[in-house]
Design a protein around this motif. Structure first.
Motif, PDB file in Angstrom:
ATOM      1  N   LYS A 111       0.833  -1.205   0.000  1.00 25.15           N
ATOM      2  CA  LYS A 111       0.000   0.000   0.000  1.00 25.15           C
ATOM      3  C   LYS A 111       0.869   1.256   0.000  1.00 25.15           C
ATOM      4  O   LYS A 111       0.546   2.257  -0.660  1.00 25.15           O
ATOM      5  CB  LYS A 111      -0.939  -0.006   1.215  1.00 25.15           C
ATOM      6  N   THR A 112       1.983   1.203   0.720  1.00 24.20           N
ATOM      7  CA  THR A 112       2.892   2.352   0.739  1.00 24.20           C
ATOM      8  C   THR A 112       3.455   2.618  -0.654  1.00 24.20           C
ATOM      9  O   THR A 112       3.493   3.759  -1.126  1.00 24.20           O
ATOM     10  CB  THR A 112       4.038   2.103   1.735  1.00 24.20           C
ATOM     11  N   ASP A 117       7.152   6.128  -5.335  1.00 23.31           N
ATOM     12  CA  ASP A 117       6.279   5.793  -4.215  1.00 23.31           C
ATOM     13  C   ASP A 117       4.809   5.732  -4.627  1.00 23.31           C
ATOM     14  O   ASP A 117       3.940   5.609  -3.783  1.00 23.31           O
ATOM     15  CB  ASP A 117       6.454   6.819  -3.075  1.00 23.31           C
ATOM     16  N   TYR A 128      -0.744   4.898  -1.091  1.00 23.14           N
ATOM     17  CA  TYR A 128      -2.015   4.814  -0.387  1.00 23.14           C
ATOM     18  C   TYR A 128      -2.353   6.097   0.369  1.00 23.14           C
ATOM     19  O   TYR A 128      -3.484   6.601   0.284  1.00 23.14           O
ATOM     20  CB  TYR A 128      -1.977   3.622   0.587  1.00 23.14           C
ATOM     21  N   GLU A 129      -1.418   6.662   1.097  1.00 23.97           N
ATOM     22  CA  GLU A 129      -1.709   7.828   1.943  1.00 23.97           C
ATOM     23  C   GLU A 129      -2.134   9.024   1.087  1.00 23.97           C
ATOM     24  O   GLU A 129      -3.106   9.718   1.411  1.00 23.97           O
ATOM     25  CB  GLU A 129      -0.482   8.190   2.787  1.00 23.97           C
ATOM     26  N   GLU A 157       8.149  -2.938  -3.245  1.00 24.88           N
ATOM     27  CA  GLU A 157       9.140  -1.921  -2.899  1.00 24.88           C
ATOM     28  C   GLU A 157      10.518  -2.264  -3.460  1.00 24.88           C
ATOM     29  O   GLU A 157      11.348  -1.369  -3.658  1.00 24.88           O
ATOM     30  CB  GLU A 157       9.219  -1.757  -1.381  1.00 24.88           C
TER      31      GLU A 157
END
Length: 831
Positions: free
Chosen positions: A301-302, A781, A306-307, A775
């Protein structure tokens, strides 16, 4: 029928009842209706009837996302145990009485003579107009042609211009087929035009159409903006959303024909902090986003950004495109249909059946890149996109907004908005895999008959018959025109030919001597010279009882004469109606004095040239000449519409297959039998690579890397290939050599060439299969996770085929499947 409709929470529409009656009669049915009109009710009735007579029902869709949505909807209606899902890489409850699947899955079942077809009662072909898609459309035709004729078809389509023609083709293939057409939109559509006015510093929103045509007020306004400094320009995305919010036109879907544009739009509007949602709604958005992505690995998710994605969602804004992982897309769909998101920037795939109605649809540009060139949207494309505008039971009207573009005239915008629909066209082409399956299942005569049964050939035959009728009509007209042109005084055709060469100079000299007010007799009619041009061959502006015309000297004819002169009042107002009336009144009373002046034609004006009806003869000659030109054009078109065009292509394809050892006459060799079950656009290259030993002794990660060359297609033209190992690079060269040799034979046979393999995904899939995390593979990102997942799942699909078709490679393939189908890739298959 009554029981089914009694269970609905609303009264059925007339077209739904009409379609249901046809389904009860056991006939196939084609239903065309605008988006949101309720075609799904017809599909549900077809399913209901199949279950009532103890038969199974298949519901096919063009895309997996739509299959997943229908699977969920039907489970709610019929219960979890009654509904299954087959999408190539996902099998859930495959023996259920109701199965949702992509259309390719059904095509493959038909070719493999699956026993699942034995108790099948009905097939719903949703979004059947997709058969015009140039890359996948022929699958719909293969299903309609090859599905056992006793199985009922329910074809659901957006509005198309040639619905009766399409119904006629389906009936020719499958027997009695009824057409149900619904033209009424349940929520009326208003089309608006939005632009920024630099002088007023405002964003304007004005109707595109007035009484079905381009709004003259908008056209007049835009003309004022022409000059060195452009006055009108497209509003910025933030301005667009602010204007929609102020006008009460949210929620909105903004169609942008690029993924990057969708992401940029969402980020720009989200960062503007427009206050589109309340704090309570933002909290609910956060909760649903966490819930919808809970199955994803936190590290993945990173990497997927996601954020940042959630921060944008909490502003009431999102992007929606194929570059997103399924969990992100489905969360956006859930939030939008739940009323929590106010603006979604989406690519056109959102218009394909996914249930996301909005108050407003915005189209940023009326042209899109097809992968090869930029093309203007057609009327049917506009109708499909704007079909999402207007929520039934909520909005009294839906709104379509087109943003101003200096490159698209407003009249063209109005033409597209008013067009409504376009004709459904076939994209059917024989393939190597299709040829192998035709050989396996039919005698040659029957196989060629089936090829001639395609919608493409049906339309071609109808076009040929229409052209033949038009040619016959024109030939009859031509005969009449030639008879009417004949002159008792001589050969009119020789006269016309000579007039076209010898008389032009004399006519030009004659015109040079004319002036304003001269009265001419032209082909039996009188006319006044209102003006004469300049140069070696001056044109005349003539006024007669037939109106004002501009003519060339050679168009006057050799029988022209000058009768005298009228005095024209000054100033000469040639285009003023009252002035023309006075001149025509004087012309009718004009009495010539003296002998008429004529062009200085060599020899006496006798024979045809002296015929008093020469003007009539020449008019019939011109009609005949125009008709002859039309006949040449139509005969040329008819020559291009060749009977058996697809059969000829099929036979050339068979020669290539025989030359490569896949057929022996009308029989398949062992390699040909393998080809039957390889469903890939590079099918022959895949089988040939296996036969050449390229797949031997590979590790699972090497197998995945080589397989990716047959499925991966880069989005850009300048992507640099990073090879995971020297061995993979060498194997790529071997595959390329096979395809190059195949291309030589294809070119020689006049066939479309097989595309070259591409190694752009080899490095990513190689390391993913070895156990790498997202990753490890990406530095960015916010990687386009949807592309990665989709590419992995395409590799999985072909690896599964390799496992099933080539037993010697099965063990390595199984290991590769297990290594690939994990984490975010496995989550994408379950969605």
């Amino acid at each position: 029928m009554t029981d089914f409709f009694d269970r609905l929470p609303f009264a059925p529409d007339k077209f739904q009842i009409q379609a249901a009656r046809h389904i009860d009669d056991g006939t196939s049915v084609v239903v065309t209706a605008p988006t949101g009109a309720g075609k799904t009710v017809v599909a549900e009735y077809g399913i209901d009837r199949a279950l009532r007579i103890d038969k199974r029902a298949f519901y096919t869709t063009p895309i997996k996302a739509l299959s997943n949505q229908k699977f969920t909807d039907l489970k709610v209606e019929h219960g979890e145990g009654q509904v299954g899902l087959l999408t190539g890489d996902n099998v859930i409850n495959g023996d259920a009485p109701i199965i949702v699947m992509t259309t390719e899955v059904l095509r493959n079942m038909i070719y493999s003579e699956s026993s699942a077809l034995d108790d099948l009662g009905v097939v719903i072909l949703d979004e059947v107009h997709y058969l015009q898609d140039r890359f996948r459309g022929q699958v719909w035709e293969e299903v309609i042609i090859h599905l056992p004729s006793e199985i009922q078809l329910v074809c659901l389509s957006a509005t198309i211009a040639n619905a009766e023609e399409f119904r006629g083709w389906v009936e020719a293939r499958r027997g009695n087929t009824e057409l149900v057409v619904e033209t009424h939109r349940p929520v009326p559509l208003v089309s608006e035009y939005m632009f920024h006015d630099r002088h007023r510093d405002t964003v304007e929103l004005l109707p595109i159409l007035k009484r079905g045509k381009a709004n003259p007020e908008v056209a007049k306004r835009l003309k004022k903006g022409r000059g060195r400094v452009r006055r009108f320009f497209p509003p910025r995305r933030v301005e667009t959303v602010e204007t929609l919010a102020a006008e009460g036109l949210l929620p909105a879907i903004v169609f942008v024909f690029s993924r990057a544009g969708c992401e940029a739009g969402a980020q720009q509007v989200g960062a503007a902090g427009l206050g589109l949602v309340t704090p309570a709604d933002a909290a609910e958005i956060q909760r649903r986003a966490e819930e919808g992505t809970a199955h994803l690995d936190p590290l993945d998710k990173t990497v997927l950004g996601y954020e940042r994605w959630v921060d944008t969602l909490k502003q009431g804004v999102a992007a929606h495109h194929a570059g997103m992982v399924p969990a992100f897309k489905e969360t956006v769909e859930d939030l939008f249909t739940g009323g929590l998101l106010k603006v979604v920037f989406a690519t056109e795939t959102l218009a394909l059946g996914i249930n996301m109605p909005a108050r407003t649809v915005v189209i940023e540009k009326l042209s899109k890149f097809t992968g090869e060139t930029h093309e203007m949207l057609r009327g049917g494309d506009y109708t499909q996109l704007t079909g999402r505008a207007g929520r039934r039971g909520i909005d009294t009207a839906g709104t379509a907004v087109v943003l101003h573009s200096p490159h698209v005239p407003f009249e063209k915008v109005a033409e597209i908005a008013a067009a409504g629909s376009h004709q459904l066209r076939s994209s059917f082409q024989p393939t190597y895999n299709m040829a192998a399956n035709l050989i396996a299942n039919y005698p040659q005569a029957r196989a060629e008959e089936l090829l001639n049964a395609s919608f493409a050939q049906f339309r071609s035959e109808q076009k040929r018959l229409d052209l033949e009728r038009r040619i016959a009509d024109l030939e009859a007209d031509l005969e009449e025109y030639r008879k009417s042109a004949e002159c008792d005084n001589g050969d009119i055709w020789t006269h016309v030919d000579e007039a076209g060469t010898d008389h032009h100079a004399a006519l030009r000299d004659f015109v040079q001597g004319l002036g304003e007010g001269d009265v001419l007799e032209v082909e039996g009619d009188r006319a006044v010279v209102m003006a004469r041009g300049y140069g070696a061959s001056p044109r005349l502006l003539l006024l007669s009882s037939n109106g004002l015309v501009r003519t060339k000297p050679e168009s006057l004819g050799v029988a022209v004469s000058r009768l005298g002169t009228l005095t024209l009042p000054t100033p000469i107002l040639a285009r003023d109606d009252a002035y023309q009336g006075r001149i025509l009144e004087a012309l009718s009373a004009f009495d010539p004095a003296g002998a008429p002046a004529t062009p200085a034609i060599d020899g006496a004006v006798n024979g045809v040239a002296g015929c008093p009806q020469l003007g009539d003869h020449r008019r019939w000659v011109r009609r005949a000449e125009k008709t002859e030109k039309d006949l040449v054009r139509l005969r040329r078109r008819a020559g291009r519409v060749v009977d058996g065009g697809l059969v000829g292509q099929f036979r050339r394809l068979l020669k290539v297959l025989e030359g490569w050892g896949y057929t022996d006459g009308w029989a398949l060799t062992p390699k040909g039998e393998k080809l039957r079950f390889v469903y890939n656009e590079m099918d022959v290259a895949v089988v040939e690579s296996v036969a050449a030993g390229i797949f031997e002794d590979l590790t699972p990660e090497e197998l995945a890397a080589v397989i990716s060359m047959f499925v991966f297609e880069p989005r850009g033209l300048d992507e640099v290939v990073v090879w995971p190992s020297q061995r993979i690079e060498v194997l790529s060269g071997m595959v390329t050599e096979i395809v190059e040799r195949l291309n030589v034979d294809e070119t020689r046979s006049g066939l479309t060439t097989t595309r070259m393999p591409n190694g752009g995904f080899t490095n990513s899939i190689y390391h993913w299969t070895r156990g790498a995390h997202l990753e490890d593979l990406f530095d960015d990102d916010a990687v386009a996770g949807g592309d990665f997942v989709r590419n992995c799942r395409q590799v999985l699909d072909l690896v599964r085929q390799i496992r099933d078709v080539f037993p010697d490679l099965a063990d390595t393939a199984r290991t590769a499947i297990k290594a690939i189908d994990r984490g975010v890739v496995a989550a994408g298959g379950q969605s």
